[in-house]
Design a protein around this motif. Sequence first.
Motif, mmCIF file in Angstrom:
data_model
loop_
_atom_site.group_PDB
_atom_site.id
_atom_site.type_symbol
_atom_site.label_atom_id
_atom_site.label_comp_id
_atom_site.label_asym_id
_atom_site.label_seq_id
_atom_site.Cartn_x
_atom_site.Cartn_y
_atom_site.Cartn_z
ATOM 1 N N GLU A 115 0.834 -1.208 0.000
ATOM 2 C CA GLU A 115 0.000 0.000 0.000
ATOM 3 C C GLU A 115 0.864 1.251 0.000
ATOM 4 O O GLU A 115 0.618 2.204 -0.750
ATOM 5 N N ILE A 118 2.413 1.868 -3.393
ATOM 6 C CA ILE A 118 1.453 2.425 -4.355
ATOM 7 C C ILE A 118 1.209 3.902 -4.049
ATOM 8 O O ILE A 118 1.211 4.756 -4.943
ATOM 9 N N GLU A 119 1.031 4.213 -2.764
ATOM 10 C CA GLU A 119 0.767 5.614 -2.404
ATOM 11 C C GLU A 119 1.927 6.512 -2.801
ATOM 12 O O GLU A 119 1.736 7.582 -3.380
ATOM 13 N N ALA A 131 -2.485 10.669 -2.205
ATOM 14 C CA ALA A 131 -2.930 9.349 -2.666
ATOM 15 C C ALA A 131 -3.162 8.471 -1.457
ATOM 16 O O ALA A 131 -2.479 8.590 -0.438
ATOM 17 N N ALA A 133 -4.087 4.330 -0.666
ATOM 18 C CA ALA A 133 -4.270 3.007 -1.274
ATOM 19 C C ALA A 133 -4.624 1.993 -0.199
ATOM 20 O O ALA A 133 -4.135 2.061 0.928
ATOM 21 N N VAL A 146 -7.749 2.726 -4.772
ATOM 22 C CA VAL A 146 -6.872 3.900 -4.729
ATOM 23 C C VAL A 146 -7.737 5.151 -4.791
ATOM 24 O O VAL A 146 -8.686 5.228 -5.570
ATOM 25 N N SER A 182 -8.270 -3.089 -9.809
ATOM 26 C CA SER A 182 -8.170 -1.875 -9.006
ATOM 27 C C SER A 182 -9.372 -0.985 -9.247
ATOM 28 O O SER A 182 -9.922 -0.942 -10.341
ATOM 29 N N VAL A 184 -10.310 3.034 -8.755
ATOM 30 C CA VAL A 184 -9.653 4.322 -8.533
ATOM 31 C C VAL A 184 -10.715 5.403 -8.438
ATOM 32 O O VAL A 184 -11.645 5.440 -9.243
#
Lengths: 197, 229
Positions: A115, A118-119, A131, A133, A146, A182, A184
């Motif tokens: 996580e 990704i952030e 962001a 996640a 996300v 995912s 978003v």
Amino acid sequence: MLRTVNRVLLGLLGLGLFALGGGVLLGGLDLPRRWDFGMPGWWPFRGPDDVVLGTEGRTRWREEGWWWPTVIAVLAVLLVLLLWWLLAQRRRRLGGVLVDSGDGAAARLDGGTLEDVIEEEAQALDGVSGAHARLTGRSSAPAARVRLLLEPHADPAWTLGRLSRETLTHARDSAGLDRLPSKVRLKEVRHRARRVG
Amino acid sequence: MSANTWRQPTGDSDLPPEPGQAAPSADGTPGAGSGATAAIDEPGRSARRFWSTRRIPAAVVALLSAAAIGLLLYDVVSVRAGRSAMRWRLRLAEELATRPLDDIWVIVGAAVAMALGLWLFLLAVTPGLRRLLPMRQPTGIPGTGEVRAGLDRRAAALVLRDRAVQVPGVQSARVAVGRRKVKARARAHFRELEDVRADLDSELGQAVTSLGLARQPTLTVRVRRPKKG
């Protein structure tokens, strides 16, 4: 899965309440006689002088030996199911992702680490000011959620392209996953209108 | 001052992409130029809406029902164990058995139950998440077919508003983004209204296309002079 369960249960409950209320209203306003239509013989509400649940209806089976055990069992089962339904509403974070290391040994990648990656990668994209996640799903088949907070000059479609092409693809490949479905959500920082040149 | 209003389906505008949009298009993203028609033709780009899980209504209903059933179960068991029933249960049984159906409280209760039931049913069958506009999936890139994205309606409005105020002559602009329509209202303090409106229309048409929404909203532009004084 949870979505289907929630919606089916809410829908059934709603229909039940609607039918009960409607039935009582039909009887209370004496609509079958005013509008001249008949109700089937088993219909419980027989007109304005009837009651919702009479003593006769409430105590009909009270003397039977099976009545109270059945009532208690049904209530207990309902209570357990309702508590399960309630607990199922928690958002469960994925603790870890199973990584196939290729030599037969299973490795486990910490969910929080993925996580964070990704952030951080999403925040580094141009036009992204924040962001968030979360990994959901099962450890063998994780999914990502996300949320992006866009800066005023950002281009949503372009940012989404970069995010899915780079950030999410990197995350998927680095965890050795075949797929990482995912979802978003893109929002934008609130700001005043400013004329740029 | 009369308001000038006309509509134009933005998906049909064949405007060339402006320079600012060319850069994103160059590295693979469907940018402003590729337009909406491509989005409709290509398979796999679904415009499905996001369906809410309805966690909060489900949690509230589950909590209230569990509390009610738990209380009833406790009371039934304690009566079985030889204690007397709680007062609310005796009262409830008595009221249910004595109040006729045309009693005002019974009718009010039934109406409330009907309204609540209808509301729960609507919650169950409607998608919810009206604030999220589904976005087109970025295509042409392996592995990205699994990304579903939604753009907040307020964010879309902010993007469009920022583009609108860049049009020469526009003093201020307000953009309301609905699920199917985009309404832009601008005040122009110089230039001919017709010119400003034409510019706004092409500028916002491009901007709407470049938002990358799965379903192109209809654009409405209104331009007027600021109020005097």
